[in-house]
Design a protein around this motif. Sequence first.
Motif, PDB file in Angstrom:
ATOM      1  N   MET A  72       0.977  -1.149  -0.160  1.00 54.39           N
ATOM      2  CA  MET A  72      -0.129   0.210   0.011  1.00 54.39           C
ATOM      3  C   MET A  72       0.803   1.151   0.085  1.00 54.39           C
ATOM      4  O   MET A  72       0.378   2.051  -0.856  1.00 54.39           O
ATOM      5  CB  MET A  72      -1.176  -0.021   1.563  1.00 54.39           C
ATOM      6  CG  MET A  72      -1.706   1.340   1.439  1.00 54.39           C
ATOM      7  SD  MET A  72      -3.132   1.538  -0.423  1.00 54.39           S
ATOM      8  CE  MET A  72      -4.478  -0.712   0.721  1.00 54.39           C
ATOM      9  N   THR A  73       1.985   0.939   0.384  1.00 55.54           N
ATOM     10  CA  THR A  73       2.736   1.800   0.661  1.00 55.54           C
ATOM     11  C   THR A  73       3.433   2.885  -0.683  1.00 55.54           C
ATOM     12  O   THR A  73       3.175   4.078  -1.285  1.00 55.54           O
ATOM     13  CB  THR A  73       4.392   1.942   1.574  1.00 55.54           C
ATOM     14  OG1 THR A  73       3.782   1.975   2.893  1.00 55.54           O
ATOM     15  CG2 THR A  73       5.005   3.189   1.507  1.00 55.54           C
ATOM     16  N   ALA A  74       4.084   1.783  -1.622  1.00 58.88           N
ATOM     17  CA  ALA A  74       3.885   2.252  -2.807  1.00 58.88           C
ATOM     18  C   ALA A  74       3.381   1.964  -3.864  1.00 58.88           C
ATOM     19  O   ALA A  74       3.317   3.580  -4.350  1.00 58.88           O
ATOM     20  CB  ALA A  74       4.917   0.674  -3.448  1.00 58.88           C
ATOM     21  N   LEU A  75       2.156   2.116  -3.992  1.00 60.86           N
ATOM     22  CA  LEU A  75       1.104   1.941  -4.377  1.00 60.86           C
ATOM     23  C   LEU A  75       0.640   3.599  -4.137  1.00 60.86           C
ATOM     24  O   LEU A  75       0.438   4.369  -5.253  1.00 60.86           O
ATOM     25  CB  LEU A  75      -0.779   1.134  -4.114  1.00 60.86           C
ATOM     26  CG  LEU A  75      -1.761   1.403  -5.024  1.00 60.86           C
ATOM     27  CD1 LEU A  75      -1.583   1.218  -6.434  1.00 60.86           C
ATOM     28  CD2 LEU A  75      -2.864   0.727  -4.423  1.00 60.86           C
ATOM     29  N   LEU A  76       0.229   4.216  -2.734  1.00 68.20           N
ATOM     30  CA  LEU A  76       0.260   5.624  -2.680  1.00 68.20           C
ATOM     31  C   LEU A  76       1.485   6.243  -3.854  1.00 68.20           C
ATOM     32  O   LEU A  76       1.570   7.145  -4.382  1.00 68.20           O
ATOM     33  CB  LEU A  76       0.332   6.009  -1.479  1.00 68.20           C
ATOM     34  CG  LEU A  76      -1.159   5.456  -0.264  1.00 68.20           C
ATOM     35  CD1 LEU A  76      -1.051   5.881   0.659  1.00 68.20           C
ATOM     36  CD2 LEU A  76      -2.167   5.489  -1.073  1.00 68.20           C
ATOM     37  N   VAL A  77       2.621   5.997  -3.408  1.00 68.58           N
ATOM     38  CA  VAL A  77       3.708   6.339  -4.199  1.00 68.58           C
ATOM     39  C   VAL A  77       3.758   7.026  -5.669  1.00 68.58           C
ATOM     40  O   VAL A  77       3.700   7.529  -6.364  1.00 68.58           O
ATOM     41  CB  VAL A  77       5.024   6.352  -3.566  1.00 68.58           C
ATOM     42  CG1 VAL A  77       6.417   6.975  -4.372  1.00 68.58           C
ATOM     43  CG2 VAL A  77       5.027   6.426  -1.960  1.00 68.58           C
ATOM     44  N   ALA A  78       3.491   5.185  -5.878  1.00 65.83           N
ATOM     45  CA  ALA A  78       3.265   5.388  -7.488  1.00 65.83           C
ATOM     46  C   ALA A  78       2.300   6.358  -8.166  1.00 65.83           C
ATOM     47  O   ALA A  78       2.094   6.518  -9.251  1.00 65.83           O
ATOM     48  CB  ALA A  78       3.030   3.436  -7.615  1.00 65.83           C
ATOM     49  N   ARG A  79       1.353   6.353  -7.447  1.00 65.80           N
ATOM     50  CA  ARG A  79      -0.231   6.689  -7.817  1.00 65.80           C
ATOM     51  C   ARG A  79       0.663   8.107  -7.852  1.00 65.80           C
ATOM     52  O   ARG A  79      -0.140   9.530  -9.198  1.00 65.80           O
ATOM     53  CB  ARG A  79      -1.286   7.003  -7.280  1.00 65.80           C
ATOM     54  CG  ARG A  79      -1.498   6.012  -6.947  1.00 65.80           C
ATOM     55  CD  ARG A  79      -2.896   5.475  -5.863  1.00 65.80           C
ATOM     56  NE  ARG A  79      -3.807   4.473  -6.160  1.00 65.80           N
ATOM     57  CZ  ARG A  79      -5.349   3.991  -5.858  1.00 65.80           C
ATOM     58  NH1 ARG A  79      -5.066   4.656  -4.393  1.00 65.80           N
ATOM     59  NH2 ARG A  79      -5.290   2.563  -5.914  1.00 65.80           N
ATOM     60  N   LEU A  80       1.402   9.082  -6.818  1.00 67.02           N
ATOM     61  CA  LEU A  80       2.115  10.359  -7.201  1.00 67.02           C
ATOM     62  C   LEU A  80       2.867  10.705  -8.281  1.00 67.02           C
ATOM     63  O   LEU A  80       3.264  11.452  -8.606  1.00 67.02           O
ATOM     64  CB  LEU A  80       2.939  10.182  -5.743  1.00 67.02           C
ATOM     65  CG  LEU A  80       2.632  11.563  -3.969  1.00 67.02           C
ATOM     66  CD1 LEU A  80       2.925  10.828  -3.215  1.00 67.02           C
ATOM     67  CD2 LEU A  80       0.808  12.279  -4.737  1.00 67.02           C
ATOM     68  N   ALA A  81       3.578   9.611  -8.750  1.00 67.35           N
ATOM     69  CA  ALA A  81       4.667   9.577  -9.947  1.00 67.35           C
ATOM     70  C   ALA A  81       3.973   9.102 -10.394  1.00 67.35           C
ATOM     71  O   ALA A  81       3.842  10.002 -12.177  1.00 67.35           O
ATOM     72  CB  ALA A  81       4.893   8.120  -9.365  1.00 67.35           C
ATOM     73  N   ALA A  82       2.381   8.490 -10.886  1.00 63.15           N
ATOM     74  CA  ALA A  82       2.074   8.752 -12.206  1.00 63.15           C
ATOM     75  C   ALA A  82       1.087  10.037 -11.969  1.00 63.15           C
ATOM     76  O   ALA A  82       1.562  10.353 -13.824  1.00 63.15           O
ATOM     77  CB  ALA A  82       0.500   8.417 -11.906  1.00 63.15           C
ATOM     78  N   GLU A  83       1.234  10.633 -11.427  1.00 66.12           N
ATOM     79  CA  GLU A  83       0.411  12.644 -11.748  1.00 66.12           C
ATOM     80  C   GLU A  83       1.955  13.157 -11.895  1.00 66.12           C
ATOM     81  O   GLU A  83       2.099  14.292 -12.628  1.00 66.12           O
ATOM     82  CB  GLU A  83      -0.086  13.275 -11.067  1.00 66.12           C
ATOM     83  CG  GLU A  83      -0.744  12.342 -10.071  1.00 66.12           C
ATOM     84  CD  GLU A  83      -1.720  12.896  -8.965  1.00 66.12           C
ATOM     85  OE1 GLU A  83      -1.240  13.658  -8.175  1.00 66.12           O
ATOM     86  OE2 GLU A  83      -3.048  12.604  -8.884  1.00 66.12           O
ATOM     87  N   ASP A  84       2.918  12.997 -10.994  1.00 63.16           N
ATOM     88  CA  ASP A  84       4.201  13.427 -11.612  1.00 63.16           C
ATOM     89  C   ASP A  84       5.911  12.613 -11.422  1.00 63.16           C
ATOM     90  O   ASP A  84       6.562  12.484 -10.832  1.00 63.16           O
ATOM     91  CB  ASP A  84       4.351  14.411 -10.455  1.00 63.16           C
ATOM     92  CG  ASP A  84       5.761  15.803 -10.571  1.00 63.16           C
ATOM     93  OD1 ASP A  84       6.875  15.655 -12.027  1.00 63.16           O
ATOM     94  OD2 ASP A  84       6.465  16.117  -9.212  1.00 63.16           O
ATOM     95  N   PRO A  85       6.098  12.513 -13.117  1.00 64.69           N
ATOM     96  CA  PRO A  85       6.888  11.098 -12.875  1.00 64.69           C
ATOM     97  C   PRO A  85       8.145  11.634 -12.733  1.00 64.69           C
ATOM     98  O   PRO A  85       8.996  10.997 -13.398  1.00 64.69           O
ATOM     99  CB  PRO A  85       6.446  11.251 -15.488  1.00 64.69           C
ATOM    100  CG  PRO A  85       5.391  11.531 -14.885  1.00 64.69           C
ATOM    101  CD  PRO A  85       4.636  12.853 -14.450  1.00 64.69           C
ATOM    102  N   LYS A  86       8.867  12.879 -12.487  1.00 65.97           N
ATOM    103  CA  LYS A  86      10.172  13.141 -12.325  1.00 65.97           C
ATOM    104  C   LYS A  86      10.126  13.015 -10.846  1.00 65.97           C
ATOM    105  O   LYS A  86      11.332  12.744 -10.176  1.00 65.97           O
ATOM    106  CB  LYS A  86       9.808  15.011 -12.002  1.00 65.97           C
ATOM    107  CG  LYS A  86      10.029  15.758 -13.605  1.00 65.97           C
ATOM    108  CD  LYS A  86      10.091  16.791 -14.377  1.00 65.97           C
ATOM    109  CE  LYS A  86       9.723  17.355 -15.563  1.00 65.97           C
ATOM    110  NZ  LYS A  86      10.666  18.623 -15.179  1.00 65.97           N
TER     111      LYS A  86
END
Length: 298
Positions: A72-86
């Motif tokens: 779940m930790t990784a899922l939240l971070v991946a969702r942030l990265a989907a909005e901002d790939p940098k």
Amino acid sequence: MRRFKGLYTALAAGLIAVCATPAMAQADDAAEQDAAGISAPSWIMVDNPSGKVIAQHNAEERLKVGGFPKLMTALLVARLAAEDPKLLDQTIEIQAYMTKIQVTKSGALGGERMTVRDALYATLVGAASDTALALSRTFNNRFAESNFRQLEKIPAHSRSFIAEMNRAARKLGMKDSVFRSAYIDAGENGRASTAHDLARLGIAVMADPILREIVGAKSYSATIIGTDGTTRSKSWNNGNRLLGPDVGGVATTGTPSSGQSIILATSKGGSNRIIVVLGSETSSQRFADAKAISALAN
């Protein structure tokens, strides 16, 4: 008279059917488990992505789930990265206290840094808890403050992140899960989730393109940046030894209190499944249990 006899027979049959539930259903479930050679106390196999249950045993029982909160930790971070790939190239610090956690760690020293991408690989391929904690602390301020009373004792530097873990769980239908840590099963009495809820989480992880690639990696080599700016390489091997053409992830975990567990994403003959095994006695047995459960769909 014959008509009444038929009526009595039908009523008796109905009464037997009513009385047979749920005791006989449980007996049949146990018999199926024994016949399949499955030893885990709790498991489930669902269709991916529909979530339809194909087979299960005690899948609604809340249990200790080891390090699966990392997903779940990784899922939240991946969702942030989907909005901002940098964001994936941003570096995060592994603070000294994180390296003293008495569970699996990345091998980074206090004050060293790595990219968010490398931290995600460390967390999911290397099962590292220090990087999961670093991710939760780094991105804590991206989420709303906690309104969960049971999270009041969690340090403020991670509380909003963990609150978001619980909000995300509810949106996924994980009604029997409570996360109090970014990396370990710190729910009520340590019983943080159920096999069924973790199957829902497994579906979400495999639907995320960033995480799907990570959990399918058999190994990964990262670059760790020292406090003096020098770099060194660090590699991790995936604990999921079933990875291959028919298995694409998702994670393994094992602690003395939770036993040996696994979440698998399988694909064969056009059918995609998520299998969750909780509490097998040994690492080898969890893999054997997962294989036996997979065979039930054949």
